[in-house]
Design an enzyme around this catalytic site. Structure first.
Site, PDB file in Angstrom:
ATOM      1  N   LYS A  40       7.712  -0.148  -4.058  1.00  0.00           N
ATOM      2  CA  LYS A  40       6.493   0.593  -4.405  1.00  0.00           C
ATOM      3  C   LYS A  40       5.467  -0.287  -5.126  1.00  0.00           C
ATOM      4  CE  LYS A  40       8.061   2.266  -8.879  1.00  0.00           C
ATOM      5  NZ  LYS A  40       8.289   3.366  -9.790  1.00  0.00           N
ATOM      6  N   GLY A  44       9.750  -8.892  -5.893  1.00  0.00           N
ATOM      7  CA  GLY A  44      10.048  -9.795  -7.016  1.00  0.00           C
ATOM      8  C   GLY A  44      10.334  -9.002  -8.276  1.00  0.00           C
ATOM      9  N   GLY A 180      15.909  -7.065 -32.384  1.00  0.00           N
ATOM     10  CA  GLY A 180      16.221  -8.491 -32.527  1.00  0.00           C
ATOM     11  C   GLY A 180      17.134  -8.986 -31.420  1.00  0.00           C
ATOM     12  N   GLY A 181      17.036  -8.335 -30.252  1.00  0.00           N
ATOM     13  CA  GLY A 181      17.797  -8.798 -29.088  1.00  0.00           C
ATOM     14  C   GLY A 181      17.024  -9.895 -28.376  1.00  0.00           C
ATOM     15  N   ARG A 267      16.125  -1.806 -22.244  1.00  0.00           N
ATOM     16  CA  ARG A 267      15.542  -1.360 -20.982  1.00  0.00           C
ATOM     17  C   ARG A 267      16.338  -0.184 -20.437  1.00  0.00           C
ATOM     18  NH1 ARG A 267      11.157  -3.871 -19.028  1.00  0.00           N
ATOM     19  NH2 ARG A 267      11.919  -3.681 -16.907  1.00  0.00           N
ATOM     20  N   HIS A 439      25.383 -40.509 -20.851  1.00  0.00           N
ATOM     21  CA  HIS A 439      24.849 -40.818 -22.175  1.00  0.00           C
ATOM     22  C   HIS A 439      23.436 -41.402 -22.044  1.00  0.00           C
ATOM     23  CE1 HIS A 439      24.804 -42.122 -26.342  1.00  0.00           C
ATOM     24  NE2 HIS A 439      24.355 -43.289 -25.945  1.00  0.00           N
TER      25      HIS A 439
END
Ligand SMILES: Cc1cc2nc3c(=O)[nH]c(=O)nc-3n(C[C@H](O)[C@H](O)[C@H](O)COP(=O)(O)OP(=O)(O)OC[C@H]3O[C@@H](n4cnc5c(N)ncnc54)[C@H](O)[C@@H]3O)c2cc1C
Length: 460
Positions: A40, A44, A180-181, A267, A439
């Site tokens: 709709k 993406g 705070g997530g 969410r 390294h």
């Protein structure tokens, strides 16, 4: 007109063209199925247009701002002047537009039929879009998620969600972030670098509460150092807004004033009024309940992505979309448990983790059956070169495989690739200790942690 009324039939009909839906579509055509993909909005979905990609573009602009501020430390003469939000947004929007064009082209080139419009499940084999019925021998639901709020907390004006925060055309002077997530700490990171006075309000006892305790401690220390304020362990009570700003009140009566309140409390699934209940699907607080093979238990109807309870991540959506296409093809794909999904939080310093935390491992296996090793990134040359710090923590089952890797440090997110192979392939520290890590890279720190866990530390 007669043609308009004809139903279109597909082997696989997919509702929602976000990460989960379009990945299912791509894998399905590869397997020889005909596919209808109903969308709709924009192909993406959240990840490309309102989630992963735009936030990471902002975080990159924030990194550039930090580089300008600290350039002198590295012998470079530069000054941080200001943030031009219009230019930041242009940069961000160009990335999205490019990826969007690419995705549209890919979907078209594969022969996937994109059906534009809002779909509604009308039976276990049909979805109606714009008054027209489409049929699928199999149906995959992938309608995604939206920014949730709290009961009584209305979004509007100076109270915004990540959707509005991503399109702000100015840098606020101050902001309170509720939550705070992952999303909360990422915006805190961006805004702090842009010069915003940020306060995070988190009702649980810490920031990023799902991470390992060592990572939490390190992030909170780093945020304090950066001047990002936070209040944890006390719940939000209310917000009042006027022409000048917002006043946020916590349950203990404490108040915070700011120009904006960003609500980042999680969410919710997009499943309301889509015919799911009527079709007989089992729902729980709006989420679609499936078995571990993502089947809903109704006909040939499957669900993927953020509408399925668990980690709400784009790569989980991709994997679930691919999984269901292969399941329909009878390929019997392997289930990946949520705990073994790699997670990256792109704040500064970055957090990357996969597998069990120390606490969860001890809960599951008993404290005596868990071995843990922390490797401090102070010993890692590349991290020092980058001016960063942090740690890698490895958790192993006693004398057994590595079951958790937890990392924090500048740019450490890029190390999640090896970490997820280690955990998902059940590698032993002894296996890893014999392998080489180039390294100087941050990747060496994974080797160092494994060597230490195998009882033969090099620089530890
Ligand atoms: C600010 C933010 C940052 C994030 N950052 C990351 C990150 O860094 N990494 C990560 O892995 N995840 C991140 N995420 C999460 C990620 O975006 C989601 O997990 C992912 O997009 C879920 O994919 P999905 O296919 O389930 O749903 P969505 O991407 O939400 O897609 C669902 C699609 O379905 C369409 N749709 C819905 N209903 C209908 C209907 N009735 N008819 C037709 N079409 C419909 C929608 O328009 C949408 O395009 C972030 C999310 C946010 C909000």
């Amino acid at each position: 007109m007669a043609e308009e009324a004809t139903a279109q039939e597909f082997d696989i009909l997919i509702l929602g063209g976000g990460s989960g839906g379009y990945a299912a579509a791509l894998r399905s055509v590869e397997l020889g199925f005909s596919v209808g993909l109903i969308e709709k909005g924009k192909l993406g979905g959240t990840c490309l247009h309102n989630g992963c990609i735009p936030t990471k573009a902002l975080l990159h602009s924030a990194e550039i701002a930090e580089n300008a501020k600290t350039a002198e430390k590295y012998g470079i003469k530069a000054t941080f002047d200001s943030v031009d939000m219009n230019a930041v947004n242009t940069y961000k929007d160009n990335i999205i537009a490019g990826k969007f064009r690419g995705l549209q082209g890919l979907i078209k080139s594969k022969g996937i039929t994109v059906i534009e419009g809002e779909g509604r499940l009308t039976s276990e084999k049909t979805i109606e879009v714009n008054g027209r019925t489409y049929t699928g021998s199999n149906i995959i639901l992938a309608t995604g998620s939206y920014s949730r709020s709290l009961p009584g907390l209305e979004i509007g004006g100076r109270v915004i969600t990540s959707d509005q925060a991503l399109t702000l055309d100015y840098v606020p002077k101050s902001a309170v972030i509720l939550g705070g997530g992952v999303i909360g700490v990422e915006f805190a990171s961006v805004w702090n670098s842009f010069g915003v006075d940020v306060t995070i309000v988190e009702g649980l006892p810490s920031l990023v509460p799902n991470e390992d305790a060592a990572i939490i401690k390190n992030l909170e220390r780093a945020y304090k150092k950066r001047g990002i304020k936070f209040s944890t362990g006390i719940f939000f009570e209310k917000v009042e807004q006027n022409d000048d700003g917002v006043v946020v009140t916590l349950a203990d009566g404490k108040t915070f004033e700011a120009e904006l309140l960003l609500v980042a409390v999680g969410r919710g699934p997009v499943t309301a009024n889509l015919g799911y209940e009527e079709a007989g699907l089992t729902m729980d607080r709006g989420f679609v309940i499936t078995n571990e093979r993502l089947h809903t238990g109704v006909g040939n109807v499957y669900a993927v992505g953020d509408i399925v309870p668990g980690l709400q991540l784009a790569h989980r959506g991709f994997q679930q979309g691919i999984f269901v296409a292969e399941e329909i093809a009878g390929l019997k794909p392997v289930v990946v448990e949520d705990v073994n999904i790699p997670k990256v939080t792109y704040c500064e310093p970055e957090i990357a983790s996969v597998g069990l935390t120390e606490a969860k491992a001890k809960e599951k296996l008993g404290a005596d059956n868990v071995q843990v090793q922390e490797y401090n990134l102070a010993g890692n040359g590349k991290t020092s070169i980058l001016g960063s710090s942090g740690l890698i923590k490895m958790v192993r089952e006693k004398d057994g495989p590595i079951i958790g890797v937890h990392m924090i440090g500048g740019r450490i997110g890029e190390q999640i690739g090896e970490a997820q192979l280690i955990v998902n392939w059940e590698a032993y520290p002894e296996d890893l200790a014999g392998l080489l890590h180039a390294h100087p890279t941050q990747n060496e720190a994974i080797g160092e942690a494994a060597m230490a866990l195998a009882g033969k530390p090099l620089h530890g």
